[in-house]
Design an enzyme around this catalytic site. Sequence first.
Site, short mmCIF file in Angstrom:
data_model
loop_
_atom_site.label_atom_id
_atom_site.label_comp_id
_atom_site.label_asym_id
_atom_site.label_seq_id
_atom_site.Cartn_x
_atom_site.Cartn_y
_atom_site.Cartn_z
N ASP A 1 1.04 -0.62 -13.51
CA ASP A 1 0.85 -0.05 -12.18
C ASP A 1 1.01 1.45 -12.35
O ASP A 1 1.94 2.07 -11.81
CB ASP A 1 1.86 -0.62 -11.18
N GLN B 1 -5.68 4.91 -10.91
CA GLN B 1 -4.51 4.02 -10.89
C GLN B 1 -4.97 2.63 -11.34
O GLN B 1 -5.89 2.05 -10.77
CB GLN B 1 -3.90 3.95 -9.49
N HIS C 1 0.11 4.47 0.28
CA HIS C 1 -1.22 4.13 0.79
C HIS C 1 -1.39 4.41 2.28
O HIS C 1 -1.98 3.63 3.02
CB HIS C 1 -1.54 2.67 0.50
N HIS D 1 -9.25 -0.05 -2.65
CA HIS D 1 -8.24 -0.86 -3.31
C HIS D 1 -8.80 -2.26 -3.61
O HIS D 1 -8.09 -3.27 -3.45
CB HIS D 1 -6.99 -0.96 -2.44
N ALA D 2 -10.04 -2.31 -4.06
CA ALA D 2 -10.64 -3.60 -4.43
C ALA D 2 -9.97 -4.15 -5.68
O ALA D 2 -9.64 -3.42 -6.61
CB ALA D 2 -12.13 -3.43 -4.68
N TYR D 3 -9.74 -5.47 -5.67
CA TYR D 3 -9.23 -6.19 -6.84
C TYR D 3 -10.38 -6.98 -7.45
O TYR D 3 -11.01 -7.80 -6.76
CB TYR D 3 -8.17 -7.21 -6.44
N ASN E 1 -1.80 5.83 -2.94
CA ASN E 1 -0.66 5.90 -3.84
C ASN E 1 0.56 6.46 -3.10
O ASN E 1 0.65 6.36 -1.88
CB ASN E 1 -0.96 6.70 -5.12
N ARG E 2 1.51 7.05 -3.83
CA ARG E 2 2.83 7.35 -3.26
C ARG E 2 3.08 8.84 -3.05
O ARG E 2 2.63 9.67 -3.84
CB ARG E 2 3.91 6.76 -4.15
N GLU F 1 -8.28 2.06 -9.07
CA GLU F 1 -8.29 2.91 -7.89
C GLU F 1 -8.48 4.38 -8.28
O GLU F 1 -7.52 5.08 -8.60
CB GLU F 1 -6.98 2.76 -7.13
#
Length: 338
Positions: free
Chosen positions: A235, A270, A92, A162-164, A66-67, A298
Amino acid sequence: MSDSALRIGSADGVELDVLPLGATVQRLVVTGGDGVRRNVVLGHATEQEYLDSTDYLGAVVGRYANRVAEGRFVLDGVEHRLGVNDRGHHLHGGPDGFDRRTWEVVRHDADRVELALVSPDGDQGYPGRLQAWASYAVEGSSVVVDLRARSDAPTLANLTSHAYFALDGDVAGTSVLDHRLRVPAAEWTPIDADAIPLGGEEPVEGTPFDLRGGPRVRDVLGAPHPQLADAGGVDHDYVVTGSGLRTVAEVVSPASRTRLEVRSDRPALQVYTGNNLDGTARSLAGHPLERYAGLALEPQVPPDSPNRPGAPGCVLRPDETWSARIEWHFSAALEDEA
């Protein structure tokens, strides 16, 4: 299967391909409730496609997922400046995060693969030499992801997968819009136009961000709300109820009758609905990855935690081992879920 992919599991059960590049989940095949076997994650066919992408498909991201606002944080009275790669902020792990590194394979057998990475002192601006490990294990109808890290100096640690997920498979034109998503969280984190938290958490009650009842993704995204409009979808960070290893999300596809339960011991989650996928990148099967093609879930600490007093801790000290567990449990969806 890519030449570099490490396969674990079985051809009639859960089968997982992991790439050393980014310790990345490239392919995850399960049998749906309709009896059809499908790859239920988004991936690319070549390593170059991963390096050309900014979508982090399937990667382990770090040191800090994340940020971090403006790429800066203060630790023990010392300010550290991190590389910025997202609208002037650190995302990330920075411009050359863990997703872009080739991890060392330290174990690979039929049901388990473990990878390791060394991040030197000063890497992307972080203090301390950090050693990280990522392991994937297939256990019955589940995948267990264990992440660990140690450092020789105080630093930040907040790795995640970070799997989609796309439970209808790697098929042209598919999306997660008709998936049902449940997140047992009473609070969420509003963000500014740069995806940095505006302040504290707010109740989900009475907002489209209330996912406790398992709404369709389509209905969430279609609700009128400035936060959804600004981000192009979800998001956002959720403060998941409870602590320790617990269910942090459930996803159901009515079409394939497949159910995914995500468990984790992280304090937050997330949720990202693939808003920035724009069709320029291609999937493992060669299809354009369009907006909402996948759903990233996430587990982590909340965004910008190093700069938010009272946020869950993310400082790793030399006498500690940081760890996180994520579990993906697959099953057939019940009739009333589908």
